[in-house]
Write a protein that holds these residues in place. Sequence first.
Motif, mmCIF file in Angstrom:
data_model
loop_
_atom_site.group_PDB
_atom_site.id
_atom_site.type_symbol
_atom_site.label_atom_id
_atom_site.label_comp_id
_atom_site.label_asym_id
_atom_site.label_seq_id
_atom_site.Cartn_x
_atom_site.Cartn_y
_atom_site.Cartn_z
ATOM 1 N N GLU A 107 -10.186 0.710 -16.009
ATOM 2 C CA GLU A 107 -8.762 0.656 -16.325
ATOM 3 C C GLU A 107 -8.124 2.032 -16.205
ATOM 4 O OE1 GLU A 107 -5.729 -0.849 -19.883
ATOM 5 O OE2 GLU A 107 -7.852 -0.544 -20.320
ATOM 6 N N GLN A 108 -8.810 3.055 -16.672
ATOM 7 C CA GLN A 108 -8.282 4.417 -16.572
ATOM 8 C C GLN A 108 -8.198 4.859 -15.106
ATOM 9 O OE1 GLN A 108 -11.199 6.187 -19.094
ATOM 10 N NE2 GLN A 108 -9.920 6.102 -20.938
ATOM 11 N N GLN A 109 -9.191 4.491 -14.313
ATOM 12 C CA GLN A 109 -9.155 4.804 -12.883
ATOM 13 C C GLN A 109 -7.942 4.168 -12.222
ATOM 14 O OE1 GLN A 109 -12.974 3.760 -11.052
ATOM 15 N NE2 GLN A 109 -14.015 4.399 -12.927
ATOM 16 N N ARG A 110 -7.679 2.915 -12.563
ATOM 17 C CA ARG A 110 -6.526 2.215 -11.980
ATOM 18 C C ARG A 110 -5.213 2.862 -12.401
ATOM 19 N NH1 ARG A 110 -9.867 -2.506 -12.733
ATOM 20 N NH2 ARG A 110 -9.054 -2.787 -14.841
ATOM 21 N N TYR A 111 -5.124 3.307 -13.672
ATOM 22 C CA TYR A 111 -3.915 3.983 -14.144
ATOM 23 C C TYR A 111 -3.653 5.264 -13.352
ATOM 24 C CZ TYR A 111 -2.382 1.397 -18.299
ATOM 25 O OH TYR A 111 -1.856 0.455 -19.141
ATOM 26 N N PHE A 112 -4.709 6.059 -13.190
ATOM 27 C CA PHE A 112 -4.546 7.315 -12.461
ATOM 28 C C PHE A 112 -4.168 7.059 -11.004
ATOM 29 C CE2 PHE A 112 -6.744 9.460 -15.956
ATOM 30 C CZ PHE A 112 -6.041 10.651 -16.001
ATOM 31 N N PHE A 113 -4.828 6.091 -10.391
ATOM 32 C CA PHE A 113 -4.505 5.759 -9.001
ATOM 33 C C PHE A 113 -3.058 5.286 -8.887
ATOM 34 C CE2 PHE A 113 -4.079 2.438 -5.727
ATOM 35 C CZ PHE A 113 -4.225 3.240 -4.612
ATOM 36 N N SER A 114 -2.639 4.435 -9.812
ATOM 37 C CA SER A 114 -1.269 3.920 -9.792
ATOM 38 C C SER A 114 -0.256 5.059 -9.878
ATOM 39 C CB SER A 114 -1.065 2.936 -10.950
ATOM 40 O OG SER A 114 0.271 2.478 -10.989
ATOM 41 N N PHE A 115 -0.542 6.033 -10.715
ATOM 42 C CA PHE A 115 0.329 7.195 -10.875
ATOM 43 C C PHE A 115 0.432 7.984 -9.568
ATOM 44 C CE2 PHE A 115 0.635 11.767 -11.821
ATOM 45 C CZ PHE A 115 1.821 11.813 -12.520
ATOM 46 N N LEU A 116 -0.720 8.265 -8.955
ATOM 47 C CA LEU A 116 -0.750 9.033 -7.712
ATOM 48 C C LEU A 116 -0.111 8.262 -6.555
ATOM 49 C CD1 LEU A 116 -4.410 10.341 -8.055
ATOM 50 C CD2 LEU A 116 -2.352 11.770 -8.154
ATOM 51 N N GLU A 117 -0.445 6.983 -6.468
ATOM 52 C CA GLU A 117 0.058 6.151 -5.372
ATOM 53 C C GLU A 117 1.562 5.942 -5.469
ATOM 54 O OE1 GLU A 117 0.265 3.363 -2.118
ATOM 55 O OE2 GLU A 117 -1.004 5.071 -2.633
ATOM 56 N N ARG A 118 2.059 5.709 -6.675
ATOM 57 C CA ARG A 118 3.499 5.511 -6.847
ATOM 58 C C ARG A 118 4.271 6.766 -6.458
ATOM 59 N NH1 ARG A 118 7.345 1.608 -6.647
ATOM 60 N NH2 ARG A 118 9.078 2.001 -8.069
ATOM 61 N N SER A 119 3.772 7.922 -6.869
ATOM 62 C CA SER A 119 4.429 9.186 -6.520
ATOM 63 C C SER A 119 4.430 9.387 -5.012
ATOM 64 C CB SER A 119 3.720 10.364 -7.198
ATOM 65 O OG SER A 119 3.753 10.249 -8.594
ATOM 66 N N ASN A 120 3.278 9.183 -4.384
ATOM 67 C CA ASN A 120 3.125 9.353 -2.948
ATOM 68 C C ASN A 120 4.039 8.395 -2.183
ATOM 69 O OD1 ASN A 120 0.562 9.179 -0.470
ATOM 70 N ND2 ASN A 120 1.515 11.070 -1.140
ATOM 71 N N TRP A 121 4.104 7.149 -2.650
ATOM 72 C CA TRP A 121 4.935 6.127 -2.008
ATOM 73 C C TRP A 121 6.422 6.442 -2.159
ATOM 74 C CZ3 TRP A 121 8.713 2.705 -3.630
ATOM 75 C CH2 TRP A 121 9.033 1.646 -2.768
ATOM 76 N N LEU A 122 6.836 6.822 -3.365
ATOM 77 C CA LEU A 122 8.249 7.098 -3.625
ATOM 78 C C LEU A 122 8.765 8.256 -2.777
ATOM 79 C CD1 LEU A 122 8.541 6.733 -7.517
ATOM 80 C CD2 LEU A 122 9.879 5.464 -5.823
ATOM 81 N N ILE A 123 8.007 9.337 -2.743
ATOM 82 C CA ILE A 123 8.447 10.508 -1.982
ATOM 83 C C ILE A 123 8.612 10.152 -0.508
ATOM 84 C CG2 ILE A 123 7.709 12.776 -1.137
ATOM 85 C CD1 ILE A 123 6.520 13.268 -3.945
#
Length: 378
Positions: A107-123
């Motif tokens: 679950e923690q891995q998914r949270y961190f990935f979601s954070f990184l992926e969302r930032s990367n996608w938004l930019i």
Amino acid sequence: MREGGLIFYQKKLTPELKSLKKALKKKPQTYNPLDFTYTEKKIISHIEKETEKNNLNNITRTNAYLQFFHEYPEIEWTFLAHMVSRNAGWNMTDLKGSFLSRLLSLEQQRYFFSFLERSNWLIFQDAYPQLLLYKECKKREENYFHLLSHFGVSYFMDVLWNDYLQNKSNPIITVALIINEQNYIENRVVHHPEYYATLMESIEFKLQELLELNQILFPYYLKDEINVTGLPVHHFASLEERILLGKQLYYLLFDPQYFGKILDFATNQPHTGSRKDFNPQLFNHIIEESAYERFQARLENCQLIAGSKKIYSPRLKDAWQNVQQKPAEKGDWYKDWKVINYLKPVVPKDTTVDIYNEYCEGLKKLELAVLAKNAFNK
């Protein structure tokens, strides 16, 4: 002097910044999509399709930035975006690698990935339409930046792109894009309740900072070997610090001492998301150890202990599936013309620090943390 999170300098504005101040204080023009010409509608449709196609995952984004830089090297931000996006990919796959996969729950891995992926996608979804509009301006020899608002791009960038068409100041547009991207993700990700409570304030995120695992690395060829330069990341939650770091990374990346060598690496080494891309001596994208093997220390002085298995660093395609993102939150981050103070140059950071050795020390601390956890769980 600080006010509202911005730095307000006492020095007078340069003539160029005074001109930008005047433009930024004007009210944005509004355009009715019904009034767009056939050509403009065709451009919008093309840009929407290209952005969606290239915003699938970290690999496609990272490659799109580099391809654009090769076509339009005057837009230097795209090479910076490429290199920082490489680092984001490595951070994503670290979560499934030899160390963090043993320290963080699924679950923690998914949270961190979601954070990184969302930032990367938004930019990317904010920046790439800007780049493609610039491409259309060059190709058709006409200004199409009035279409920026259709893509939800900040009025700040509308003013800065129009200034760039007139003045061709590469440093100004590069730093403007840095300012824009960091403001864009400020409330959409960094301080968004969904991420801030679970990530920024979490023990795990603090652990990463304490172990000095957050570095932006720029690999480059030195003779026949790969070396690295880069800078550490501190105080990620601070908008001001992130903008400052972006500016320092820009100056470092385009330092004549490094630029050609880093570009050579980026051009010749495809981005897979695995740290094997820049350090095959330490990392492998294939798991060498058996699932039944007892975890043992393998690092000493930035090298593998004789007979040790390499650190697992998977390729992105093997670590994470593509994510269907929800639309970006609407709204323009730009509120105050004083943000142009961030456009002022900073003194480039001292690059004599051995960033690779610092990174290796962080890896060793991670390894020790895994060993300690295993001992505790006996």
